[in-house]
Design a protein around this motif. Sequence first.
Motif, PDB file in Angstrom:
ATOM      1  N   GLU A  18      -7.117   4.533 -15.526  1.00  0.00           N
ATOM      2  CA  GLU A  18      -5.805   4.158 -14.999  1.00  0.00           C
ATOM      3  C   GLU A  18      -4.737   4.180 -16.074  1.00  0.00           C
ATOM      4  O   GLU A  18      -3.549   4.367 -15.786  1.00  0.00           O
ATOM      5  CB  GLU A  18      -5.868   2.763 -14.364  1.00  0.00           C
ATOM      6  CG  GLU A  18      -6.647   2.696 -13.060  1.00  0.00           C
ATOM      7  CD  GLU A  18      -8.153   2.745 -13.285  1.00  0.00           C
ATOM      8  OE1 GLU A  18      -8.568   2.689 -14.463  1.00  0.00           O
ATOM      9  OE2 GLU A  18      -8.907   2.854 -12.305  1.00  0.00           O
TER      10      GLU A  18
ATOM     11  N   ASP B  32       0.832  -1.213   0.000  1.00  0.00           N
ATOM     12  CA  ASP B  32       0.000   0.000   0.000  1.00  0.00           C
ATOM     13  C   ASP B  32       0.865   1.260   0.000  1.00  0.00           C
ATOM     14  O   ASP B  32       0.563   2.242  -0.698  1.00  0.00           O
ATOM     15  CB  ASP B  32      -0.925  -0.013   1.212  1.00  0.00           C
ATOM     16  CG  ASP B  32      -1.992  -1.104   1.118  1.00  0.00           C
ATOM     17  OD1 ASP B  32      -2.208  -1.620   0.001  1.00  0.00           O
ATOM     18  OD2 ASP B  32      -2.589  -1.441   2.159  1.00  0.00           O
TER      19      ASP B  32
ATOM     20  N   VAL C 144       0.164   5.133  -8.398  1.00  0.00           N
ATOM     21  CA  VAL C 144      -0.255   4.261  -9.488  1.00  0.00           C
ATOM     22  C   VAL C 144      -1.293   3.277  -8.966  1.00  0.00           C
ATOM     23  O   VAL C 144      -1.424   3.061  -7.756  1.00  0.00           O
ATOM     24  CB  VAL C 144       0.945   3.492 -10.083  1.00  0.00           C
ATOM     25  CG1 VAL C 144       1.924   4.441 -10.740  1.00  0.00           C
ATOM     26  CG2 VAL C 144       1.633   2.651  -9.024  1.00  0.00           C
ATOM     27  N   ALA C 145      -2.044   2.695  -9.891  1.00  0.00           N
ATOM     28  CA  ALA C 145      -3.013   1.656  -9.558  1.00  0.00           C
ATOM     29  C   ALA C 145      -2.396   0.288  -9.833  1.00  0.00           C
ATOM     30  O   ALA C 145      -1.382   0.164 -10.534  1.00  0.00           O
ATOM     31  CB  ALA C 145      -4.284   1.843 -10.382  1.00  0.00           C
ATOM     32  N   GLU C 146      -3.007  -0.725  -9.268  1.00  0.00           N
ATOM     33  CA  GLU C 146      -2.540  -2.086  -9.513  1.00  0.00           C
ATOM     34  C   GLU C 146      -2.691  -2.446 -10.991  1.00  0.00           C
ATOM     35  O   GLU C 146      -3.685  -2.092 -11.630  1.00  0.00           O
ATOM     36  CB  GLU C 146      -3.342  -3.084  -8.677  1.00  0.00           C
ATOM     37  CG  GLU C 146      -3.047  -3.037  -7.194  1.00  0.00           C
ATOM     38  CD  GLU C 146      -1.802  -3.822  -6.826  1.00  0.00           C
ATOM     39  OE1 GLU C 146      -1.053  -4.213  -7.731  1.00  0.00           O
ATOM     40  OE2 GLU C 146      -1.574  -4.022  -5.622  1.00  0.00           O
ATOM     41  N   LYS C 147      -1.695  -3.116 -11.534  1.00  0.00           N
ATOM     42  CA  LYS C 147      -1.778  -3.651 -12.888  1.00  0.00           C
ATOM     43  C   LYS C 147      -2.435  -5.034 -12.832  1.00  0.00           C
ATOM     44  O   LYS C 147      -2.646  -5.607 -11.759  1.00  0.00           O
ATOM     45  CB  LYS C 147      -0.398  -3.741 -13.524  1.00  0.00           C
ATOM     46  CG  LYS C 147       0.382  -2.433 -13.512  1.00  0.00           C
ATOM     47  CD  LYS C 147      -0.331  -1.316 -14.225  1.00  0.00           C
ATOM     48  CE  LYS C 147       0.480  -0.028 -14.203  1.00  0.00           C
ATOM     49  NZ  LYS C 147      -0.253   1.108 -14.817  1.00  0.00           N
TER      50      LYS C 147
ATOM     51  N   ALA D  63      -1.787  -8.724  -9.322  1.00  0.00           N
ATOM     52  CA  ALA D  63      -2.202  -7.598  -8.488  1.00  0.00           C
ATOM     53  C   ALA D  63      -2.207  -8.067  -7.039  1.00  0.00           C
ATOM     54  O   ALA D  63      -2.629  -9.190  -6.742  1.00  0.00           O
ATOM     55  CB  ALA D  63      -3.588  -7.106  -8.898  1.00  0.00           C
TER      56      ALA D  63
ATOM     57  N   SER E  69      -3.655  -2.054 -17.616  1.00  0.00           N
ATOM     58  CA  SER E  69      -3.729  -0.931 -16.682  1.00  0.00           C
ATOM     59  C   SER E  69      -4.907  -1.036 -15.728  1.00  0.00           C
ATOM     60  O   SER E  69      -4.905  -0.398 -14.672  1.00  0.00           O
ATOM     61  CB  SER E  69      -3.821   0.385 -17.458  1.00  0.00           C
ATOM     62  OG  SER E  69      -2.689   0.556 -18.280  1.00  0.00           O
ATOM     63  N   GLY E  70      -5.918  -1.798 -16.093  1.00  0.00           N
ATOM     64  CA  GLY E  70      -7.080  -1.943 -15.235  1.00  0.00           C
ATOM     65  C   GLY E  70      -8.217  -1.008 -15.567  1.00  0.00           C
ATOM     66  O   GLY E  70      -9.208  -0.937 -14.837  1.00  0.00           O
TER      67      GLY E  70
ATOM     68  N   LEU F 215       2.309   1.783  -3.561  1.00  0.00           N
ATOM     69  CA  LEU F 215       1.313   2.286  -4.506  1.00  0.00           C
ATOM     70  C   LEU F 215       1.006   3.756  -4.251  1.00  0.00           C
ATOM     71  O   LEU F 215       0.846   4.547  -5.189  1.00  0.00           O
ATOM     72  CB  LEU F 215       0.030   1.457  -4.399  1.00  0.00           C
ATOM     73  CG  LEU F 215       0.096   0.010  -4.891  1.00  0.00           C
ATOM     74  CD1 LEU F 215      -1.191  -0.723  -4.557  1.00  0.00           C
ATOM     75  CD2 LEU F 215       0.356  -0.051  -6.385  1.00  0.00           C
ATOM     76  N   GLU F 216       0.933   4.134  -2.961  1.00  0.00           N
ATOM     77  CA  GLU F 216       0.646   5.527  -2.640  1.00  0.00           C
ATOM     78  C   GLU F 216       1.795   6.438  -3.032  1.00  0.00           C
ATOM     79  O   GLU F 216       1.586   7.529  -3.579  1.00  0.00           O
ATOM     80  CB  GLU F 216       0.363   5.650  -1.150  1.00  0.00           C
ATOM     81  CG  GLU F 216      -0.022   7.054  -0.714  1.00  0.00           C
ATOM     82  CD  GLU F 216      -0.335   7.133   0.762  1.00  0.00           C
ATOM     83  OE1 GLU F 216      -0.608   8.249   1.243  1.00  0.00           O
ATOM     84  OE2 GLU F 216      -0.301   6.079   1.442  1.00  0.00           O
TER      85      GLU F 216
END
Length: 571
Positions: free
Chosen positions: A567, A400, A408-411, A417, A562-563, A403-404
């Motif tokens: 994203e 976490d 970015v968001a989870e791939k 992921a 990218s989701g 990512l913060e």
Amino acid sequence: LAWRAVYYVLPLLVAALLFGGQELRAQRPALARIEQLAAAYIAPIVPQVSGALVFLAGFLLLVSGATPTIDQRLSVLRDILPLVVLELSHLAGSVIGLALLILARALFRRLAAAYQLTVWLLAAGMVTSLLRGLEIEQALLLALVLAVLWLGRRAFYRPAQILAQRFTPVWIVSLAIVISTAVWIGFFANRHVDYSHSLWWTFAFEADAPRMLRASLVVVLLAAAFLAMNLLRPARPEPGVASIEDLARARGLIVSCSQAMANAVQSGDKRLLFSNSCDAFLMYQITGRSWIALGDPIGARDSQEELVWRFRELSDRHAGWTVFYQVSAERLPLYVDLGLAVMKLGEEARVPLADFSLEGSARAELRTQRRRAERDGATFEVLQPQQLPPLLPKLQAVSDAWLEEKAVAEKSFSVGAFSQAYIANFPVAMVRCGEELVAFASLWVAGTGDEIAVDLMRFGPDAPRGAMDFLFVELMLWGRAQGYRWLNLGMAPLAGLERHPLAPAWHRVGNFVFRYGEHFYNFDGLRRYKAKFNPVWESKYLASPGGLALPRVLLDISVLISGGVKELFAK
């Protein structure tokens, strides 16, 4: 005349045949080499060429059955053949033409049964061409098609059913157009004959119009019955996201796979398609019109051909585009046979572990980074899945924070992921500073023990400088000690594209993005970072429809990984 034919001509013909047979037998090795050479050049294009030729041959037989016979040839047949043979040959020729139209599609798909049946139908078509009107030219054309088919016979090896799949709308329209054209030609050629109901029951050597009517009716009825059966056949269940049973079956096949990327199936975000014998599978997902399969099929090599064709037919039935993402150079002929265009995506870095060491001037930077991390208190260990449950909350916290920090968001799709259920399936390499977990990398391990690959790699804010190099170096040393042959560092996108002025347009565009697209993605930096481990670079490719569909396919792949669209354009 009879005496000369029996005592002179017949012995001469028999002697010539015996002499020719003896000469051909003596030249058998040379003829075999010529055949092999011809087959080597013809085989790659045989499915496309033979399918088109057989389709044209079927159309030719239908047109021949709809047009009047030449009077001079018909007068010869009158003296040597009964009327019933002429009538049956005329009807059989038209039915064979319809069958060839249907089999042409199966030849495009390299079906062995279609090849065998087409050979016999072409031979029968030659016989009916001679019996119904001494159509020597037509028989020679069918013989030419048969010769092409026979020279490329090795190209037809798929043991699938001929009529297992529904016909596409394009193929149905093509059949309708061809049959309608043949019927129209028949009516046009016999326009001088006034229609009456009695024509249907008129049988005579000169009765071309009645034969055309009967043959057209039989062809139309058979075609309509075939298409109705094809369209009304119960649909197969639609594929969905992999069930628990499917994932368990896939794990059983991963055990014998030498590619670590096969573990991507355990993310649970993909659909699975298994071969008929359930000894091979491919993983895929759908975005827009693109049906995107990840990597090469996994499992028994003998079933992979059938599997990719089933995937091609499945996507085609749903009006989708068939796409294979990150496939190897070794299996490219498999995708070219499907009619897909191939382009290079980049290069995958694989570090050979058997001779990996930190000795020598080339490894000086790695030794420095390792010592620096050790001075900062970094330690390395690899935990197996059964050891992870107590540490899952700490892994979640590091992920976490990473990512913060990166915003970015989870791939997904091509990488995992983070979720505690997913990460618990794999060994995890960890870096600690004292008792604090500061970095980790989940590992995909090939079932055969040949390769390990880094999937998720996350760093917390307290990770020491050079922690990434430290983790990779320790992981390589650990992998060598465990007997693994390769460490897969993943792909460098757009790396290794041809820079020649005559290179394809995609290579020129890719090189431009690779050079000037650092604001959006660190293409060059990623390539240079992986290069310092002195890996073996292996090309990876995309197989997909080309032309105007390609930009949309690339966008669909980017959105899938990218989701989402949002994203994709987020930092």
